[in-house]
Design an enzyme around this catalytic site. Structure first.
Site, mmCIF file in Angstrom:
data_model
loop_
_atom_site.group_PDB
_atom_site.id
_atom_site.type_symbol
_atom_site.label_atom_id
_atom_site.label_comp_id
_atom_site.label_asym_id
_atom_site.label_seq_id
_atom_site.Cartn_x
_atom_site.Cartn_y
_atom_site.Cartn_z
ATOM 1 N N GLY A 187 0.821 -1.207 0.000
ATOM 2 C CA GLY A 187 0.000 0.000 0.000
ATOM 3 C C GLY A 187 0.855 1.257 0.000
ATOM 4 O O GLY A 187 0.608 2.205 -0.761
ATOM 5 N N ASP A 188 1.875 1.287 0.843
ATOM 6 C CA ASP A 188 2.782 2.436 0.889
ATOM 7 C C ASP A 188 3.536 2.587 -0.424
ATOM 8 O O ASP A 188 3.708 3.698 -0.942
ATOM 9 C CB ASP A 188 3.784 2.251 2.031
ATOM 10 C CG ASP A 188 3.148 2.367 3.395
ATOM 11 O OD1 ASP A 188 2.741 3.477 3.772
ATOM 12 O OD2 ASP A 188 3.049 1.342 4.087
#
Length: 386
Positions: A171-172
């Site tokens: 996600g990051d």
């Protein structure tokens, strides 16, 4: 091969101030730095970015990757003095990257709208869990939460178990990549308008962007994707299969490729069997087809199966770990892994700069800063003339 050069890269001359921490903001800075931008990382005095202590082993190495090609400037953004130094640097910059909770920069007297009034050409990349607007904007957000909200976690893992994580902070990393993409688009547009703008990147939307047909499949067809383990429903054969000494991935779901796999298996008639003759039929009988292929692959070693797949033109591959990658000749030939001379660790292998540009190649020009604020005086002199 040691990749530590003075090549400028496609973004040579672009100045970036990074005031984020952990992964999403700093990885965006890494991508821009690899492409040649001069990245000044503003860290809190003393402790610095928490990424300095993340990773495995007695001396964590993740920092060496995410902070390469950066200069470290120490400034406490919670104090007027630190805010003043950051503001001076930002007014000399082309891009500002931050990944704090919305409202944090505003509390620190670094409101992007105010900064744009002082530096009209500034591009501000704002990465946050839920974006700068909407009812969830002020919530704390981490990459894992974004993966859950964006639909990723719901479909990863075995169907009879709790949702799994991917094993990396996807996600990051996706948000950082979209942040970089937005910054590059804004740089291009600035050539016409001579004005900067704000790039609003939400972690959950970054995940949502890669969720393929998840939304319309439900909205139009009433199909809700669920966890299916190593199988992608309806796409067959495309799975991990057992060998005598390990596992091997085969992707032969296209009709012509499946026919080549059947030839490799010594069973060309299998491709004409009505149960497997086309994409839809194979998807309908996916489990039994996987069982047939498994019964065949279990007769061979990974080396033997790889040779057979290459010989028949079937997309397939080993499932590699870091040790495998360091020994693989293809990684070496493409500089997919490079060795950087780290002042503390010495020669340190890590992933190379990517994507590859033919005329203005990206690369690793500087190792990660060892000390917090080690470049403060140099940047003050070169950027601010102090």
């Amino acid at each position: 091969m040691t990749e530590q050069t003075e090549r400028g890269g496609a973004l040579a001359g672009v100045r970036v101030v990074e005031v984020g921490q952990l992964i999403a903001g700093p990885f965006c800075g890494q991508l821009l730095g690899d492409m040649g931008a001069e990245v000044v990382k503003v860290e809190p005095p003393g402790s610095g970015d928490p990424m300095r202590t993340w990773g495995q082993g007695d001396t964590p190495t993740w920092w060496r990757v995410i902070a390469r090609n950066k200069y470290s400037v120490a400034a406490d953004l919670r104090t007027p003095q630190g805010q003043a130094l950051a503001r001076k640097l930002i007014l000399k910059a082309d891009i500002l990257i931050e990944n704090f909770r919305p409202g944090t920069l505003e509390r620190w007297s670094l409101d992007p709208e105010d900064l744009l009034k002082l530096n009209e050409r500034l591009i501000v990349v704002r990465v946050s869990g839920y974006g700068q607007t909407g009812p969830y904007a002020k919530r704390a957000g981490f990459g894992g939460i974004a993966e859950a909200m964006g639909g990723w976690r719901k479909i990863v893992g075995e169907p009879d178990r709790l949702p799994s994580r991917m094993g990396i902070s996807i996600g990051d990393s996706l948000a950082a990549t979209y942040g970089c993409m937005g910054a590059l688009a804004a740089l291009h547009e600035r050539q016409t308008s001579d004005k900067g703008q704000i790039v609003d990147v939400a972690l959950y939307e970054s995940v949502l962007q890669v969720m393929e047909g998840l939304i319309p499949e439900w909205a139009v067809a009433g199909h809700k994707r669920e966890r299916t383990g190593s199988r992608l429903p309806g796409i067959a054969p495309s799975n991990v299969y057992r060998c005598r000494d390990g596992e091997f991935l085969i992707g032969a779901n296209q009709d012509s490729v499946f026919a080549r796999l059947c030839d490799a298996m010594g069973n060309p008639q299998l491709a004409k069997n009505p149960r497997y003759a086309d994409h839809v039929a194979r998807g309908r009988h996916q489990e039994e087809l996987d069982d047939l292929i498994n019964a065949w692959t279990e007769q061979f070693t990974v080396d033997e199966l790889e040779a057979t797949m290459v010989g028949h033109g079937v997309p397939a591959g080993r499932i590699l770990d870091a040790e495998d990658m360091l020994a693989d000749p293809h990684f070496a030939a493409r500089d997919a892994i490079v060795t950087v001379d780290d002042p503390e660790l010495g020669p340190t292998p890590m992933q190379g700069a990517f994507p590859k540009l033919s005329r203005t190649p990206s690369g690793v020009r500087r190792s990660a800063p060892r000390e917090v604020g080690q470049d403060t005086d140099e940047i003050r002199r070169r950027w601010l003339g102090e």
